[in-house]
Design an enzyme around this catalytic site. Structure first.
Site, PDB file in Angstrom:
ATOM      1  N   GLY A  95       0.827  -1.211   0.000  1.00 12.68           N
ATOM      2  CA  GLY A  95       0.000   0.000   0.000  1.00 12.68           C
ATOM      3  C   GLY A  95       0.858   1.256   0.000  1.00 12.68           C
ATOM      4  O   GLY A  95       0.552   2.243  -0.679  1.00 12.68           O
ATOM      5  N   GLN A 169       0.901   7.954   4.608  1.00 17.35           N
ATOM      6  CA  GLN A 169       0.957   7.640   3.171  1.00 17.35           C
ATOM      7  C   GLN A 169       0.353   8.769   2.349  1.00 17.35           C
ATOM      8  O   GLN A 169       0.909   9.170   1.324  1.00 17.35           O
ATOM      9  CB  GLN A 169       0.241   6.320   2.896  1.00 17.35           C
ATOM     10  CG  GLN A 169       0.946   5.137   3.536  1.00 17.35           C
ATOM     11  CD  GLN A 169       0.254   3.826   3.292  1.00 17.35           C
ATOM     12  OE1 GLN A 169      -0.857   3.789   2.771  1.00 17.35           O
ATOM     13  NE2 GLN A 169       0.903   2.740   3.665  1.00 17.35           N
ATOM     14  N   ASP A 316       0.492   0.015  13.128  1.00 17.22           N
ATOM     15  CA  ASP A 316       0.829  -1.302  12.564  1.00 17.22           C
ATOM     16  C   ASP A 316       1.044  -2.364  13.640  1.00 17.22           C
ATOM     17  O   ASP A 316       1.254  -3.540  13.330  1.00 17.22           O
ATOM     18  CB  ASP A 316       2.098  -1.194  11.703  1.00 17.22           C
ATOM     19  CG  ASP A 316       1.830  -0.421  10.412  1.00 17.22           C
ATOM     20  OD1 ASP A 316       0.661  -0.289  10.025  1.00 17.22           O
ATOM     21  OD2 ASP A 316       2.800   0.061   9.802  1.00 17.22           O
ATOM     22  N   LYS A 343      -6.328  -2.138   6.211  1.00 16.31           N
ATOM     23  CA  LYS A 343      -4.911  -2.473   6.051  1.00 16.31           C
ATOM     24  C   LYS A 343      -4.800  -3.694   5.119  1.00 16.31           C
ATOM     25  O   LYS A 343      -5.715  -3.975   4.362  1.00 16.31           O
ATOM     26  CB  LYS A 343      -4.269  -2.715   7.421  1.00 16.31           C
ATOM     27  CG  LYS A 343      -4.216  -1.453   8.286  1.00 16.31           C
ATOM     28  CD  LYS A 343      -3.277  -0.421   7.677  1.00 16.31           C
ATOM     29  CE  LYS A 343      -3.225   0.856   8.522  1.00 16.31           C
ATOM     30  NZ  LYS A 343      -2.481   1.924   7.868  1.00 16.31           N
ATOM     31  N   ARG A 347      -7.983  -5.939   9.838  1.00 18.57           N
ATOM     32  CA  ARG A 347      -7.236  -6.490  10.985  1.00 18.57           C
ATOM     33  C   ARG A 347      -8.106  -6.626  12.236  1.00 18.57           C
ATOM     34  O   ARG A 347      -7.778  -7.426  13.120  1.00 18.57           O
ATOM     35  CB  ARG A 347      -5.988  -5.645  11.270  1.00 18.57           C
ATOM     36  CG  ARG A 347      -4.936  -5.861  10.194  1.00 18.57           C
ATOM     37  CD  ARG A 347      -3.635  -5.132  10.468  1.00 18.57           C
ATOM     38  NE  ARG A 347      -2.652  -5.567   9.486  1.00 18.57           N
ATOM     39  CZ  ARG A 347      -1.572  -4.898   9.142  1.00 18.57           C
ATOM     40  NH1 ARG A 347      -1.314  -3.726   9.721  1.00 18.57           N
ATOM     41  NH2 ARG A 347      -0.732  -5.379   8.249  1.00 18.57           N
ATOM     42  N   ARG A 392       1.242  -9.315   9.207  1.00 13.98           N
ATOM     43  CA  ARG A 392       1.286  -8.986  10.646  1.00 13.98           C
ATOM     44  C   ARG A 392       0.338  -9.860  11.461  1.00 13.98           C
ATOM     45  O   ARG A 392       0.584 -10.122  12.638  1.00 13.98           O
ATOM     46  CB  ARG A 392       0.999  -7.495  10.864  1.00 13.98           C
ATOM     47  CG  ARG A 392       2.028  -6.608  10.171  1.00 13.98           C
ATOM     48  CD  ARG A 392       2.139  -5.232  10.779  1.00 13.98           C
ATOM     49  NE  ARG A 392       2.844  -4.329   9.861  1.00 13.98           N
ATOM     50  CZ  ARG A 392       4.170  -4.267   9.715  1.00 13.98           C
ATOM     51  NH1 ARG A 392       4.953  -5.045  10.427  1.00 13.98           N
ATOM     52  NH2 ARG A 392       4.707  -3.420   8.855  1.00 13.98           N
TER      53      ARG A 392
END
Ligand code: S3P
Length: 437
Positions: A95, A169, A316, A343, A347, A392
């Protein structure tokens, strides 16, 4: 499909280093490619995500020599030296690469198309496309998601943009486009987000002024080639920090050379509020970024309400934090974390499903998770966890093996290579027993 089988273990100890920072590695090849002269990068993260950024820069005409996996020389072509790739640029799972390249390519003289893997093709891109259009860019998405079509030959002008979400970002995409704008570009963030772009742009000689939550980039004449020493990735260290906390009483883990940029270390503060014993030692600078060693001792954790102000600083790290919370005494509540839903996977849903499989009492919230930690002396049941192809999630549940009564099988783990090549070997070094097949 690649899987992990993580056997129950209880001891964690040793001294390790984690691979280079993913965010900084992406930015290093992009900015070095735009500079005048040859930049040397050491400690580069040779993960699939960062290699996608490297491949894209090569496709745009930049000569890059990977002298070893982590040492890279980039022959910059100058701000106006990129050339059309002539084929779609494949960002894989990354991403960060897709969003930052959208900003960079918006200002070029040629057209570009950005694509990615099945996960990336579902992720929201209007968050960068729409403010870039305000700068004069011509960008199309397919109903908000990739492919991203960037039409070149547009003259960009600076904007003063208030971001609706605290996204590094988005901020970075606008700053990269702003390098080419006719006037300064300002981005105002609703909360602190990682500032690696600002720091690195300044190292390359660009005037970037930060006043509180507003950052302003003044378009430069040129970028000057640099030596960039990439620090260890705090987000990779996070899995081992939590593993060490959950290890047997009296054991200790030393993690050396970890990047401790203040906009990244929310997890340290959250874990300390939960009672974690983590010492920061040997603080030093690695170019524009702060670095230190972390000494982590096994600790009895207690549940907390995570302060929402810390959420963007730990964005994250929530998968592994949820595992820590599952081992804490009492309840932990995370809210204000709706970004976790967009994400590499959703998540919140993925962690909720995994905790369900392990028998952890929890409630999935629209913007977070409530977790009742298992009582002291109790263990998770083993079981099968679907990582949903999210690196992750896969690594977080590997750490859960420190409190499991039976083996944990984690499905669909190939994407660990997008951020952490060598994860299994390093995890084994400190005492985890993970088999990959
Ligand atoms: C990143 C910013 C964060 C983070 C991602 C890397 C970056 O995303 O989740 O893994 O390198 O700028 P957002 O800025 O969209 O929150």
């Amino acid at each position: 499909m690649r899987c992990y089988l993580a056997a129950p273990v209880s001891r964690v100890r040793g001294a390790i280093r984690v691979p280079g920072d993913k965010s900084i590695s992406h930015r290093s090849v992009m900015l070095a490619g735009l500079a005048q002269g040859t930049s040397e990068i050491t400690g580069f993260l040779p993960s699939e995500d960062c290699l996608a950024s490297m491949a894209a820069m090569r496709a745009l005409g930049v000569r890059i020599h990977q002298r070893s996996a982590t040492d890279v020389a980039v022959e910059g072509v100058g701000l106006r030296g990129l050339q059309a790739a002539g084929r779609p640029l494949d960002m894989g799972n990354a991403g960060t690469a897709m969003r930052l390249f959208t900003g960079l390519l918006a200002a070029q003289a040629f057209d570009s198309q950005l694509i990615g893997d099945a996960s990336l093709m579902k992720r929201p891109m209007e968050r960068v496309a729409s403010p870039l259009r305000l700068m004069g860019a011509d960008i199309r998405t397919a109903g908000g998601t990739p492919p991203v079509e960037v039409r070149g030959g547009r003259r960009l002008h600076g904007i003063d943009y208030a971001m609706p979400i605290a996204s590094a970002q988005v901020k970075s995409a606008l700053l990269l486009a702003g390098l080419y704008a006719e006037s300064p570009t300002s981005v105002l963030s609703p909360a602190v987000s990682r500032d690696h772009s600002e720091r690195m742009l300044q190292s390359f000689g660009v005037r970037v002024v930060t006043e509180g939550l507003r950052v302003t980039l003044h378009p430069p004449e040129r970028l000057a080639a640099q030596h960039i020493a990439v620090p260890g990735d705090f987000s990779s260290a996070a899995f081992f920090i939590v593993a060490a906390l959950l290890g047997a009483h009296g054991e200790e883990l030393l993690i050396q050379g970890v990047g401790l940029n203040p906009s990244r270390v929310g997890l340290l503060e959250i874990l300390r509020l939960m009672g974690a014993r983590i010492r920061v030692e040997n603080e030093r600078a690695s170019g524009a970024e702060p670095v230190a060693d972390l000494r982590v001792g096994a600790s009895a954790l207690k549940g907390i309400d995570v302060p929402p102000a810390l959420v963007p600083l730990a964005i994250d790290e929530f998968p592994v934090l949820f595992v820590a919370a599952s081992c804490a005494d009492g309840q932990t509540r995370v809210t204000g974390a709706a970004e976790l839903r967009v994400k590499e996977s959703d998540r919140i849903a993925a962690m909720g499903a995994g905790l369900e499989a392990l028998g952890v009492e929890h409630r999935v919230l629209a913007d977070g998770l409530w977790i009742q930690g298992i009582p002291e002396g109790a263990a998770f049941r083993g079981g099968d966890i679907d990582s949903r192809g999210d690196h992750r999630i896969a690594m977080a549940f590997s750490v859960a093996s420190l409190r499991a009564a039976g083996p944990i099988k984690i499905l669909d783990v190939a994407n660990v290579a997008t951020s952490f090549p060598g994860f299994v070997a390093l995890a084994r070094d400190i005492g985890l027993e993970i088999d990959e097949f």
